[in-house]
Design an enzyme around this catalytic site. Structure first.
Site, mmCIF file in Angstrom:
data_model
loop_
_atom_site.group_PDB
_atom_site.id
_atom_site.type_symbol
_atom_site.label_atom_id
_atom_site.label_comp_id
_atom_site.label_asym_id
_atom_site.label_seq_id
_atom_site.Cartn_x
_atom_site.Cartn_y
_atom_site.Cartn_z
ATOM 1 N N THR A 140 -11.893 -48.743 38.436
ATOM 2 C CA THR A 140 -10.411 -48.305 37.241
ATOM 3 C C THR A 140 -9.321 -48.539 37.540
ATOM 4 O O THR A 140 -9.177 -48.750 38.886
ATOM 5 C CB THR A 140 -10.430 -47.083 36.847
ATOM 6 O OG1 THR A 140 -12.760 -46.323 36.850
ATOM 7 C CG2 THR A 140 -10.289 -45.890 36.601
ATOM 8 N N ARG B 205 -23.756 -41.694 30.323
ATOM 9 C CA ARG B 205 -22.905 -41.879 31.060
ATOM 10 C C ARG B 205 -20.882 -41.829 31.531
ATOM 11 O O ARG B 205 -20.598 -42.608 30.597
ATOM 12 C CB ARG B 205 -22.889 -42.780 32.439
ATOM 13 C CG ARG B 205 -22.395 -41.703 33.857
ATOM 14 C CD ARG B 205 -21.245 -42.667 34.765
ATOM 15 N NE ARG B 205 -20.744 -42.332 35.448
ATOM 16 C CZ ARG B 205 -19.270 -43.088 36.282
ATOM 17 N NH1 ARG B 205 -18.746 -43.743 35.233
ATOM 18 N NH2 ARG B 205 -19.043 -41.917 37.020
ATOM 19 N N VAL B 206 -21.241 -40.269 31.527
ATOM 20 C CA VAL B 206 -19.191 -40.181 31.779
ATOM 21 C C VAL B 206 -18.752 -40.071 32.394
ATOM 22 O O VAL B 206 -19.938 -38.990 33.101
ATOM 23 C CB VAL B 206 -19.171 -39.478 30.542
ATOM 24 C CG1 VAL B 206 -17.640 -38.760 29.953
ATOM 25 C CG2 VAL B 206 -19.431 -39.563 28.881
ATOM 26 N N GLY B 207 -17.640 -40.369 32.852
ATOM 27 C CA GLY B 207 -17.335 -40.195 34.661
ATOM 28 C C GLY B 207 -16.236 -39.396 34.645
ATOM 29 O O GLY B 207 -16.216 -38.569 33.422
ATOM 30 N N ASP B 208 -15.520 -39.110 35.447
ATOM 31 C CA ASP B 208 -14.284 -38.581 35.581
ATOM 32 C C ASP B 208 -13.402 -38.795 35.011
ATOM 33 O O ASP B 208 -12.220 -37.954 34.680
ATOM 34 C CB ASP B 208 -13.747 -38.741 36.867
ATOM 35 C CG ASP B 208 -13.147 -40.008 37.404
ATOM 36 O OD1 ASP B 208 -14.443 -40.221 37.433
ATOM 37 O OD2 ASP B 208 -12.256 -40.243 37.809
ATOM 38 N N GLY C 75 -12.785 -43.912 41.763
ATOM 39 C CA GLY C 75 -13.873 -43.740 42.500
ATOM 40 C C GLY C 75 -15.238 -42.907 42.147
ATOM 41 O O GLY C 75 -15.374 -43.009 40.978
ATOM 42 N N GLY D 67 -17.209 -40.826 40.800
ATOM 43 C CA GLY D 67 -16.873 -39.819 39.168
ATOM 44 C C GLY D 67 -17.827 -39.338 39.539
ATOM 45 O O GLY D 67 -16.838 -37.561 39.332
HETATM 46 N N1 ASP Z 1 -13.649 -43.183 38.940
HETATM 47 C C1 ASP Z 1 -14.410 -44.129 37.665
HETATM 48 C C2 ASP Z 1 -16.120 -43.244 36.786
HETATM 49 O O1 ASP Z 1 -16.955 -42.241 37.706
HETATM 50 C C3 ASP Z 1 -15.436 -45.183 38.613
HETATM 51 C C4 ASP Z 1 -13.926 -45.912 39.346
HETATM 52 O O2 ASP Z 1 -12.688 -45.310 39.613
HETATM 53 O O3 ASP Z 1 -14.563 -46.670 40.458
HETATM 54 O O4 ASP Z 1 -16.266 -43.826 35.859
#
Ligand code: ASP
Length: 344
Positions: free
Chosen positions: A227, A255-258, A278, A280
């Site tokens: 990210t 999938r949806v992350g943070d 990181g 998510g």
């Molecule tokens: N945080 C992001 C996600 O989970 C990926 C990342 O920043 O490593 O989509």
């Protein structure tokens, strides 16, 4: 217990409970691979290239910070600066955002998330958007609608209706990452919870498993870059944050992350702005950006707040954080991470 002592105790307990969201114990930040910051007046921009990105990439994250600063100076607008910084990284194939966004496990689809927030409380996001080069600019357009988030096909069509080019933003770098990722999956070293998860049984992509996807993978090395994010402070003391991602390496369809979730991947308010990167799912669990923001609003400097949150993050999961406050900036991560800082 005397009533005055109860009055004293209650705020102490509330504060302690608040702190436990980040750390149960006093946190030792001295072991962090990255924990830096500084005091800087005036316009300020800080960028990150995703946790895991090697320090050598800091020329590129610095280029993004400089791009953000150029816009900050030209417009005196924190959001314009934050957008510019993240667009520079979305256009650079080495980062997992926009052009370099991860290809999903089916070997075909690219689904991206992006979000922005300002210290005035304006928030906008797109989730699982496809076929656009700059998701963060689509999130900016969402801000002009009555809504706060658009997701999936609706988000993609919204972008195309507004004139964003209909392109699959991929590149050889993303292809190479995709093949390596499959190799890691087959080797059982994918991480992210996938080593003990029956992903074949849960396969939910429209097409079949691409069984031969690892064929050109080369050695299964670690992933780098993730990210991308930018936090800014304008000359008038307002703040903004932008965040954009191709998602985590190995995921089910949809999938949806943070990143697009309010308060998780990014947050801004009168006390400053925060951007995360990181794992998510753990960032969501900790409502990480809002938690760090609360530490700053409670009196910690941006530098102290990000270091404390990074040190308290479960070490098996990666995290990186950048933040700006009224006085300066902070960057911290529990892995390596390229970042840039620009001030005037
Ligand atoms: N945080 C992001 C996600 O989970 C990926 C990342 O920043 O490593 O989509």
């Amino acid at each position: 217990m005397k009533s005055w002592s109860v009055c004293l105790l209650i705020p102490v307990l509330v504060l302690a409970a608040g702190c436990r969201r980040v750390a149960d114990q006093p946190v030792d930040t001295s072991q962090l691979p990255l924990a830096v910051g500084g005091v800087v007046p005036g316009p300020l921009a800080v960028t990150h290239g995703g946790v895991g990105s090697p320090p050598e990439w800091s020329t590129m994250t610095q280029e993004a910070a400089d791009g953000a600063m150029a816009q900050l100076v030209a417009t005196d607008d924190a959001l314009e600066g934050a957008l510019a910084g993240t667009v520079v990284m979305e256009n650079n194939p080495v980062f997992n955002a926009g052009t370099g966004a991860n290809i999903r496990l089916d070997g075909k689809t690219i689904q991206m998330d992006a979000a922005l927030m300002t210290s005035e409380g304006d928030f906008a996001a797109v989730a699982v958007i496809e076929r656009v080069k700059n998701p963060i600019l689509v999130a900016r357009k969402v801000l002009d609608t009555p809504h706060r988030m658009l997701a999936g096909e609706g988000a993609t069509r919204f972008a195309h209706v507004l004139g964003f080019a209909d392109i699959v933003p991929t590149c050889p770098e993303a292809e190479a990452k995709f093949h390596k990722r499959w190799q890691r999956l087959l080797d059982g070293v994918a991480g992210g919870g996938y080593d003990h998860f029956d992903w074949r049984r849960a396969w939910n992509f429209p097409g079949p498993l691409p069984e031969d996807a690892a064929r050109d993978g080369g050695p299964a090395g670690p992933e780098t870059g993730d990210t991308v994010g930018t936090v800014t402070r304008a000359v008038d003391g307002t703040f903004a944050v932008t965040l954009s991602t191709g998602g985590t390496s190995i995921t089910l369809d949809g999938r949806v992350g943070d990143v697009p979730i309010y308060g998780c991947g990014s947050y801004a308010g009168p006390a400053g702005a925060v951007a995360c990167t990181g794992h998510g799912e753990e960032i969501i669990r900790q409502m990480q950006a809002r938690t760090v923001y609360n530490l700053m609003a409670g009196g910690l400097s941006a530098q102290e707040a990000v270091a404390r949150a990074a040190a308290a993050f479960p070490p098996e999961w990666s995290v990186g954080l950048i933040a700006v406050d009224a006085h300066g900036w902070g960057v911290a991560a529990n892995r390596q991470m390229a970042y840039g800082v620009a001030s005037r």
